[in-house]
Structures are given as structure tokens and as C-alpha cells.
Design a protein around this motif. Structure first.
Motif, short mmCIF file in Angstrom:
data_model
loop_
_atom_site.label_atom_id
_atom_site.label_comp_id
_atom_site.label_asym_id
_atom_site.label_seq_id
_atom_site.Cartn_x
_atom_site.Cartn_y
_atom_site.Cartn_z
N ALA A 30 26.26 32.78 30.77
CA ALA A 30 27.25 33.70 31.31
C ALA A 30 26.60 35.03 31.69
O ALA A 30 25.51 35.35 31.22
CB ALA A 30 28.36 33.94 30.29
N ASN A 31 27.29 35.79 32.51
CA ASN A 31 26.78 37.11 32.88
C ASN A 31 27.53 38.22 32.13
O ASN A 31 27.69 39.32 32.62
CB ASN A 31 26.86 37.32 34.39
CG ASN A 31 28.29 37.24 34.89
OD1 ASN A 31 29.20 36.91 34.15
ND2 ASN A 31 28.48 37.55 36.16
N VAL A 47 34.25 36.89 19.94
CA VAL A 47 32.91 36.54 19.48
C VAL A 47 31.92 37.07 20.51
O VAL A 47 32.10 36.90 21.71
CB VAL A 47 32.74 35.02 19.25
CG1 VAL A 47 32.91 34.22 20.51
CG2 VAL A 47 31.41 34.71 18.58
N THR A 48 30.90 37.78 20.02
CA THR A 48 29.93 38.43 20.90
C THR A 48 28.53 37.93 20.63
O THR A 48 28.29 37.25 19.63
CB THR A 48 29.95 39.95 20.69
OG1 THR A 48 29.49 40.24 19.37
CG2 THR A 48 31.35 40.52 20.91
N GLN A 49 27.62 38.31 21.52
CA GLN A 49 26.21 37.99 21.29
C GLN A 49 25.76 38.49 19.93
O GLN A 49 25.04 37.81 19.22
CB GLN A 49 25.34 38.64 22.36
CG GLN A 49 25.37 37.96 23.68
CD GLN A 49 24.54 38.71 24.72
OE1 GLN A 49 24.20 39.87 24.55
NE2 GLN A 49 24.26 38.05 25.82
N GLY A 50 26.19 39.69 19.58
CA GLY A 50 25.80 40.26 18.29
C GLY A 50 26.23 39.40 17.12
O GLY A 50 25.48 39.21 16.17
N ILE A 148 38.57 43.91 30.51
CA ILE A 148 37.90 45.01 31.20
C ILE A 148 36.51 45.16 30.59
O ILE A 148 36.38 45.45 29.39
CB ILE A 148 38.68 46.33 31.06
CG1 ILE A 148 40.08 46.18 31.63
CG2 ILE A 148 37.92 47.46 31.74
CD1 ILE A 148 40.99 47.37 31.36
N ALA A 149 35.50 44.98 31.40
CA ALA A 149 34.12 45.22 30.97
C ALA A 149 33.75 46.65 31.34
O ALA A 149 34.41 47.29 32.17
CB ALA A 149 33.18 44.23 31.67
N ARG A 150 32.70 47.15 30.72
CA ARG A 150 32.25 48.50 31.05
C ARG A 150 31.97 48.65 32.54
O ARG A 150 32.24 49.69 33.13
CB ARG A 150 31.00 48.86 30.24
CG ARG A 150 31.31 49.18 28.80
CD ARG A 150 30.07 49.60 28.06
NE ARG A 150 30.39 49.93 26.68
CZ ARG A 150 29.50 50.06 25.73
NH1 ARG A 150 28.21 49.91 26.00
NH2 ARG A 150 29.87 50.36 24.51
N GLU A 151 31.45 47.59 33.15
CA GLU A 151 31.15 47.64 34.59
C GLU A 151 32.43 47.80 35.40
O GLU A 151 32.45 48.50 36.42
CB GLU A 151 30.42 46.37 35.03
CG GLU A 151 29.06 46.17 34.40
CD GLU A 151 29.15 45.52 33.02
OE1 GLU A 151 30.12 44.78 32.74
OE2 GLU A 151 28.28 45.79 32.19
N ASP A 152 33.52 47.15 34.96
CA ASP A 152 34.80 47.29 35.64
C ASP A 152 35.28 48.74 35.56
O ASP A 152 35.81 49.29 36.54
CB ASP A 152 35.87 46.39 35.01
CG ASP A 152 35.51 44.91 35.08
OD1 ASP A 152 34.88 44.50 36.07
OD2 ASP A 152 35.88 44.18 34.14
N LEU A 153 35.12 49.34 34.40
CA LEU A 153 35.53 50.73 34.22
C LEU A 153 34.71 51.66 35.11
O LEU A 153 35.26 52.56 35.76
CB LEU A 153 35.38 51.14 32.75
CG LEU A 153 35.69 52.59 32.43
CD1 LEU A 153 37.14 52.93 32.75
CD2 LEU A 153 35.37 52.90 30.98
N LEU A 154 33.40 51.44 35.16
CA LEU A 154 32.55 52.28 36.02
C LEU A 154 32.95 52.15 37.49
O LEU A 154 33.00 53.15 38.21
CB LEU A 154 31.08 51.92 35.83
CG LEU A 154 30.47 52.33 34.49
CD1 LEU A 154 29.07 51.75 34.35
CD2 LEU A 154 30.46 53.83 34.35
#
Length: 167
Positions: A30-31, A47-50, A148-154
Motif C-alpha cells: 500500500a501507499n 492498525v499501523t506500521q508501527g 484523511i491522511a496528512r497529505e489530504d490535509l496539506l
């Protein structure tokens, strides 16, 4: 501008009983870096990569060395940085791959409603203590409407700025 205006409405999700190994494989392709966990149409976790990396690399990198004779009443504490080479990733993968996502997911998910304004979304995604990268948008019942991803917010902030510059 509200959350509904900047969210991605096609959200990839996982189920609480999905295998960690399968989710890790999906995440590698995934991206983005996490999945909302949905059961019976309702958000129950994320669930996240972390979360998944912590299964293979300990987050506590401290070494305690006992001092004196038993019973050890004192210890010296050293921070150590163990490299990936010192872990048997194959063994760790085999041990953890069959575990359900529900065992590693974060249950207390920070979310917003579709009517949340841009400032509320910004406050959550820019909060360094929370370190949130993806913010699920849910209705009052807990159904995931978008994310909403950070990129969407930016991109939304840039659009607002560009609209202001055009007037």
C-alpha cells in the motif's frame, strides 16, 4: 471546508480476525501506513506500521545489568540500539503471522465527524504527541465514511491558500 470535503471516501479496511501476516503483506504493497479495523461495519480499531513493526523490533531498547549479589537491589540501565541483524525475522514472522489483528491494533482511535472543520482536523494531524498520520471520518454510529491522511490535509490547506491568493 469540512472533513467530508477533504477525506478519501474509498477506505481500505481490515477485520479484527485478519492475520497479522496478511495485513503486513497488504501494508507493504500500500501507499499508506495503516488500516482502520472494521467489524460489522463499525470502526473498532486501527492498525499501523508501527503496531506491526513492534512485533519484530522491540520498542524498549534498554538493557538492565544487575549490580551486586542476589537479591539484586540495584541495576545499571543502558540504552542499546539493536540492529535488525540481531533478530531472527523468520522466526518472529512465523510466531506472529497467525495472530489476529485485534491483538495488536489500537482500540482507542482518534476520529472526526464529517462536519469537523479544517482547523479541528489540522489540530489532530499536527499534534506531535498523538503522532496521527491517518484520521478516520466516522458518522455518529461509528461507520467509517472516509479517511484523511496528512497529505489530504496539506492539499486542502494549499487549495484554501490558493483560493485566497486568487481573490
Amino acid at each position: 471546508m469540512q472533513a467530508r470535503d477533504i477525506m478519501t471516501d474509498e477506505v481500505e479496511t481490515v477485520a479484527p480476525d485478519d492475520d497479522v501476516g496478511d495485513v503486513l503483506t497488504r501494508l507493504a504493497r500500500a501507499n499508506f501506513n495503516g488500516f482502520p479495523v472494521v467489524e460489522d461495519g463499525l470502526l473498532v480499531g486501527i492498525v499501523t506500521q508501527g503496531d506491526l513493526v513492534d512485533l519484530f523490533q522491540p520498542s524498549d531498547r534498554t538493557l538492565w545489568i544487575p549490580v551486586g549479589f542476589p537479591p539484586f537491589l540495584e541495576s545499571l540501565t543502558y540504552g542499546v540500539d539493536l540492529s535488525w541483524d540481531e533478530f531472527d525475522l523468520g522466526r518472529d514472522m512465523a510466531k506472529n503471522a497467525g495472530r489476529p489483528v485485534s491483538e495488536v491494533m489500537t482500540e482507542d482511535v482518534v476520529t472526526v465527524g464529517p462536519d469537523a472543520d479544517l482547523d479541528a482536523v489540522l489540530a489532530l494531524l499536527a499534534d506531535r504527541d498523538r503522532d496521527i498520520n491517518r484520521l478516520p471520518v466516522v458518522d455518529g454510529a461509528g461507520v467509517v465514511l472516509g479517511i484523511i491522511a496528512r497529505e489530504d490535509l496539506l492539499a486542502a490547506l494549499k487549495a484554501v491558500r490558493d483560493a485566497g491568493d486568487a481573490t
